[in-house]
Design an enzyme around this catalytic site. Structure first.
Site, PDB file in Angstrom:
ATOM      1  N   CYS A 273       0.827  -1.200   0.000  1.00  0.00           N
ATOM      2  CA  CYS A 273       0.000   0.000   0.000  1.00  0.00           C
ATOM      3  C   CYS A 273       0.870   1.262   0.000  1.00  0.00           C
ATOM      4  CB  CYS A 273      -0.868   0.003   1.265  1.00  0.00           C
ATOM      5  SG  CYS A 273      -1.668  -1.559   1.570  1.00  0.00           S
TER       6      CYS A 273
ATOM      7  N   ARG B 250       4.262   0.567  -6.273  1.00  0.00           N
ATOM      8  CA  ARG B 250       4.234  -0.338  -5.105  1.00  0.00           C
ATOM      9  C   ARG B 250       3.201  -1.438  -5.297  1.00  0.00           C
ATOM     10  NH1 ARG B 250       6.194   1.993   0.032  1.00  0.00           N
ATOM     11  NH2 ARG B 250       4.719   0.616   1.033  1.00  0.00           N
TER      12      ARG B 250
ATOM     13  N   TRP C  97      -3.317  -2.598  -1.235  1.00  0.00           N
ATOM     14  CA  TRP C  97      -2.997  -3.942  -1.741  1.00  0.00           C
ATOM     15  C   TRP C  97      -3.708  -4.878  -0.773  1.00  0.00           C
ATOM     16  CZ3 TRP C  97       0.267  -8.156  -0.209  1.00  0.00           C
ATOM     17  CH2 TRP C  97       0.664  -9.010  -1.244  1.00  0.00           C
TER      18      TRP C  97
ATOM     19  N   ASN D  24      -1.101   1.196   6.443  1.00  0.00           N
ATOM     20  CA  ASN D  24      -0.345   0.105   5.820  1.00  0.00           C
ATOM     21  C   ASN D  24      -0.109  -0.934   6.908  1.00  0.00           C
ATOM     22  OD1 ASN D  24      -0.179   1.325   3.379  1.00  0.00           O
ATOM     23  ND2 ASN D  24       1.969   1.922   3.529  1.00  0.00           N
ATOM     24  N   GLY D  25      -0.044  -2.220   6.487  1.00  0.00           N
ATOM     25  CA  GLY D  25       0.292  -3.258   7.460  1.00  0.00           C
ATOM     26  C   GLY D  25      -0.915  -4.111   7.802  1.00  0.00           C
TER      27      GLY D  25
ATOM     28  N   GLU E 262      17.846 -16.130 -11.210  1.00  0.00           N
ATOM     29  CA  GLU E 262      17.399 -14.740 -11.384  1.00  0.00           C
ATOM     30  C   GLU E 262      16.762 -14.544 -12.756  1.00  0.00           C
ATOM     31  OE1 GLU E 262      16.771 -12.396  -9.573  1.00  0.00           O
ATOM     32  OE2 GLU E 262      16.721 -10.626 -10.861  1.00  0.00           O
TER      33      GLU E 262
ATOM     34  N   LYS F  84      12.948 -13.235 -13.311  1.00  0.00           N
ATOM     35  CA  LYS F  84      12.604 -12.088 -14.163  1.00  0.00           C
ATOM     36  C   LYS F  84      11.513 -12.474 -15.155  1.00  0.00           C
ATOM     37  CE  LYS F  84      13.853  -9.215 -12.351  1.00  0.00           C
ATOM     38  NZ  LYS F  84      14.338  -9.720 -11.129  1.00  0.00           N
TER      39      LYS F  84
ATOM     40  N   GLU G 186       8.036 -13.267 -13.384  1.00  0.00           N
ATOM     41  CA  GLU G 186       7.321 -12.200 -12.660  1.00  0.00           C
ATOM     42  C   GLU G 186       6.808 -11.103 -13.589  1.00  0.00           C
ATOM     43  OE1 GLU G 186       9.470  -9.849  -9.811  1.00  0.00           O
ATOM     44  OE2 GLU G 186      11.341 -10.130 -10.859  1.00  0.00           O
TER      45      GLU G 186
ATOM     46  N   HIS H 236      19.118 -35.260 -13.156  1.00  0.00           N
ATOM     47  CA  HIS H 236      18.437 -35.855 -11.984  1.00  0.00           C
ATOM     48  C   HIS H 236      16.957 -35.492 -11.967  1.00  0.00           C
ATOM     49  CE1 HIS H 236      22.320 -37.052 -10.430  1.00  0.00           C
ATOM     50  NE2 HIS H 236      22.753 -35.849 -10.650  1.00  0.00           N
TER      51      HIS H 236
ATOM     52  N   LYS I 277       6.372  -3.749  -5.050  1.00  0.00           N
ATOM     53  CA  LYS I 277       7.805  -3.429  -5.093  1.00  0.00           C
ATOM     54  C   LYS I 277       8.462  -3.731  -3.763  1.00  0.00           C
ATOM     55  CE  LYS I 277      11.628  -1.963  -6.774  1.00  0.00           C
ATOM     56  NZ  LYS I 277      12.332  -2.859  -7.732  1.00  0.00           N
TER      57      LYS I 277
END
Ligand code: AGP
Length: 614
Positions: free
Chosen positions: A2, A27, A74, A100-101, A487, A491, A494, A510, A609
C-alpha cells in the site's frame, strides 16, 4: 504494498495527494481512495482498480480543502472493493484513517467493538483502527494525537497509520508501529507532507524526517512534533536526500524497467565511486568502520534476503567465501527466523535488500539483534528501516528503482557484495595487495563491459519473438552462474507470467531432463570459464532430445554458437563478475517477451515493489 500520502498546508490537498499516490503506483495496489477536510466537512472518494479510476471520480466530484490523506491499497483483509478501500472513518465520519500493514488482533478488537454496538461497513482490519481512535477521542483523550496513540497501544502487528479529524482541520497524525513500510515526513515551506515512500514527496521537498518504530508525529503546516507511544518527545533530524524527481521520470523509455536496465553502467559506477583507493588497492566502506574490530575474528556470515535479493545472497556466498575465505550461510528472509538458526558467537547477519522495508528481511535483522548479533545491510534506500537497524551499511547508490522487477538494484547488490568481499579479505589478511589490485581493476572495468552488453547488437526482440508462445522455460547455469539461472527465471516469470525454473545444469539429469522437448526453451549460461565444457555438454544433451537452446556465450566462442539454436554474446570478464554481464541479457530477454505478451511490465499483477506484510 500500500501507498500512503498526506498533506497539510495552504494549498488545495486533493491534487497534491493524488499526484503523490501516482508516484507510488509502482508499489502495487488494487484500489485507492482520498479524503479532504476543510473545517466544515470531511469528504471522501474511493475507487477500485487503477488510480485513473479515482482521478475520474475526482474530476466528476472534486473535493476542496487544505488537509488531505490518500491511500493505494494492496488487499490483505477483504477483497479489492470500494467499501474496503481506504480511507476508513468512524461511524460519525469525523475521524479518518489510512493504514499500511496488518492488525493481527483485529478480530478480537472487532468483536469488542461490535459488542459495544459499533457497526462496521467493511471487511478490513483498518476500519477497526478508525473506531478505536474514535472511542478514545470521544471518551476523554483530549486530542487526535492522544487518541491515535492510545488506539495503537491496543494493536498487535505492524502498522503505519495516518489520521485526520474534522475537529482538528489543521492536523495530521502519523505513526509507525513495527515494520509495515516506512513513514516519512516531507518538510516544505509552510506546508508538510506525509508518505510511505519518498517519491511521493520529492517533487515538493527533499528535506525529510523518518519516523522510527513506535513513533508518532503531530503534523501541522509549520512543522511536526514527534513523540514515542508513551507520549514522550523525541528529537528527530531533518535529512536532505539526494534523489530528485527528474531521475524518477522515465527519461523517454517505454517502461521504468527498461530505463533501469539501461542505467546499469551508471548505477554500477555509483556503487563503486568513492569506495576504491587504487593506489593502496584498498576498498573504503566507511559505514562499516564500526564493525572493523570484529572482522578479523568473524567466523561466519548469515546472508539473508528475499526474491532477487536472495539470489544476490547466493552470489555473495561465492564471492566472500572465495575472496575473504569466510564461510557464508544463505537463508530466505521468510525462512530464517522460523528455522531457529544456529547463530554462534563470531557470526554476523548480512542482509541484502533494495527497499530496506521487506518485512521478512527486517524480521531476520531483529532476530539477529535479539540474539546479540550484529548485522550489515547492503541496501538501496537511504533512511529505510534496514539501513537504520543495521550496525553497518553499504548503500547501493542505485537511485530509485521503480520497476517492480529488480534489475539495476540486483547488479548493484552483486557489485556491493564484491566490494564487501574485498573489504573483508583486506581486514582478514586473506587478500594480498597485488591480488586486490587485480580484483579492483576488474570491477573498475565492469560498468564499461555492461555498456557493451547493452549495445553489442544482440537481437533480444528477435529471440523474444521466436519463443514468446512458450508456456515454460528452463534456465541452466553452473557454479557462480547458477544464481543467475535462478534470477533469469524469476525475471521472466514475474513480468511475463510464463512459468520458468532455474536449475544447476549438473542437476538436469536428476529430473528436469524429463521435461526436455521442442516446446521447452532452455536458456544455458555458458561463458568461457572452468565449467564451460560441462555446460556445452549440457547444451548438447538438451539438443539431442529435441530441446531448443538459447545460449549465453563469451564473444567469439563459435563452438557454443554452433551448438545452440540462438546465442547471446557477452564480453570476456573475470569469473567473479561474469554473473553481472550474464544477467543483463536475461533482464532484456524477459522484458521483450513480456512486452510481446502485453504484460504490465512495471507493475506485474499481484506483485508489489516492497513486500511489507508477511
Ligand atoms: C525482484 O524482481 C522482486 N520484485 C522481489 O523478489 C524482490 O527482490 C524482493 O521482494 C526483495 O525486495 P527487497 O530487495 O526490497 O528486500
Amino acid at each position: 504494498m500500500c501507498g500512503i500520502v498526506g498533506y497539510v498546508g495552504p494549498r488545495e490537498a486533493q491534487d497534491i495527494v493524488l499526484e503523490g499516490l501516482r508516484r507510488l503506483e509502482y508499489r502495487g495496489y488494487d484500489s485507492a481512495g482520498l479524503a479532504v477536510a476543510d473545517g466544515g466537512a470531511v469528504e471522501r472518494r474511493r475507487s477500485v482498480g487503477k488510480l485513473e479510476n479515482l482521478a475520474a471520480v475526482l474530476r466528476e466530484q472534486p473535493m476542496r480543502g487544505c488537509l488531505g490523506i490518500g491511500h493505494t491499497r494492496w488487499a490483505t483483509h477483504g477483497g479489492g472493493t470500494e467499501a474496503n478501500a481506504h480511507p476508513h472513518t468512524d461511524a460519525s465520519g469525523r475521524i479518518v484513517i489510512i493504514q499500511n500493514g496488518i492488525v493481527e488482533n483485529y478480530l478480537e478488537l472487532k468483536a469488542d467493538l461490535l459488542a459495544k454496538g459499533v457497526e462496521f461497513v467493511s471487511q478490513t482490519d483498518t476500519e477497526v483502527i478508525a473506531h478505536l481512535v474514535a472511542q478514545h477521542y470521544y471518551n476523554g483523550a483530549g486530542d487526535l494525537a492522544t487518541a491515535v496513540r492510545q488506539a495503537l497501544g491496543q494493536l498487535e502487528g505492524a502498522s503505519a497509520v495516518v489520521a485526520m479529524s474534522l475537529d482538528e482541520p489543521d492536523t495530521l497524525v502519523a505513526a509507525r508501529l513495527g515494520n509495515a513500510g516506512g513513514v516519512v515526513l516531507g518538510v516544505g515551506e509552510g506546508e508538510m507532507f506525509v508518505a510511505s515512500d519518498m517519491p511521493a514527496i520529492l517533487e515538493h521537498t527533499r528535506r525529510v524526517i523518518f519516523l522510527d518504530n513506535r513513533e508518532l508525529a503531530v503534523v501541522h503546516a509549520d512543522g511536526a512534533r514527534v513523540m514515542d507511544l508513551a507520549g514522550e518527545p523525541v528529537d528527530k533530524d531533518v535529512t536532505t536526500v539526494s534523489w530528485n524527481p527528474v531521475t524518477v521520470a522515465k527519461d523517454g523509455y517505454r517502461h521504468f524497467m527498461l530505463k533501469e536496465i539501461h542505467e546499469q553502467s551508471r548505477s554500477l559506477t555509483d556503487v563503486i565511486r568513492g569506495r576504491v583507493d587504487f593506489d593502496r588497492a584498498n576498498v573504503l566502506l566507511p559505514d562499516l568502520e564500526g564493525l572493523r574490530p570484529v572482522l578479523p575474528h568473524l567466523r561466519r556470515l548469515h546472508a539473508v534476503g528475499c526474491g532477487t535479493a536472495w539470489h544476490a545472497c547466493l552470489l555473495a556466498k561465492f564471492l566472500i567465501e572465495d575472496l575473504a575465505r569466510l564461510p557464508v550461510e544463505v537463508d530466505y528472509g521468510s525462512e530464517f527466523r522460523y528455522r531457529d538458526p544456529l547463530l554462534e558467537p563470531g557470526s554476523v547477519v548480512l542482509v541484502i535488500t533494495q527497499s530496506g522495508e521487506t518485512v521478512d528481511t527486517l524480521a531476520a535483522m531483529e532476530e539477529a539483534r535479539d540474539r546479540g548479533m550484529q548485522s550489515i545491510a547492503l541496501v538501496n534506500v537511504m533512511g529505510s528501516q534496514a539501513a537504520r537497524l543495521a550496525d553497518g551499511v553499504v548503500y547501493l547508490n542505485a537511485g530509485p528503482e521503480i520497476g517492480v522487477a529488480s534489475t539495476k538494484a540486483f547488479t548493484s547488490q552483486v557489485a556491493a557484495a564484491y566490494l564487501l568481499a574485498l573489504y573483508l579479505g583486506q581486514a582478514r589478511g586473506t587478500l594480498p595487495q597485488e591480488r586486490r589490485r587485480d580484483l579492483l581493476r576488474d570491477i573498475a572495468a565492469l560498468p564499461n563491459l555492461v555498456g557493451r552488453v547493452l549495445s553489442n547488437g544482440n537481437n533480444y526482440e528477435a529471440i523474444a519473438q521466436k519463443y514468446v508462445e512458450a508456456d515454460d522455460f528452463l534456465y541452466l547455469g553452473r557454479g557462480i552462474n547458477y544464481p543467475i539461472a535462478l534470477e533469469g527465471a524469476l525475471k521472466l516469470k514475474e513480468i511475463s507470467y510464463i512459468h520458468a525454473e532455474g536449475y544447476p545444469a549438473g542437476e538436469m539429469k536428476h529430473g528436469p531432463i524429463a521435461l526436455i522437448d521442442e516446446h521447452l526453451p532452455v536458456v544455458a549460461i555458458c561463458p568461457r570459464d572452468k565449467v564451460r565444457d560441462k555446460m556445452l555438454s549440457n547444451i548438447e544433451q538438451v539438443r539431442a532430445r529435441g530441446g531448443r537452446v538459447i545460449a549465453l556465450a563469451t564473444e567469439g566462442d563459435e563452438e557454443v554458437a554452433r551448438t545452440a539454436d540462438d546465442v547471446i554474446w557477452i564480453p570476456e570478464a573475470s569469473r567473479y563478475l561474469t554473473p553481472v554481464l550474464a544477467v543483463v541479457p536475461l533482464q532484456l530477454l524477459a522484458y521483450h517477451i513480456a512486452v510481446l505478451r502485453g504484460a504490465d511490465v512495471d507493475q506485474p499483477r499481484n506483485l508489489a515493489k516492497s513486500v511489507t506484510v508477511e
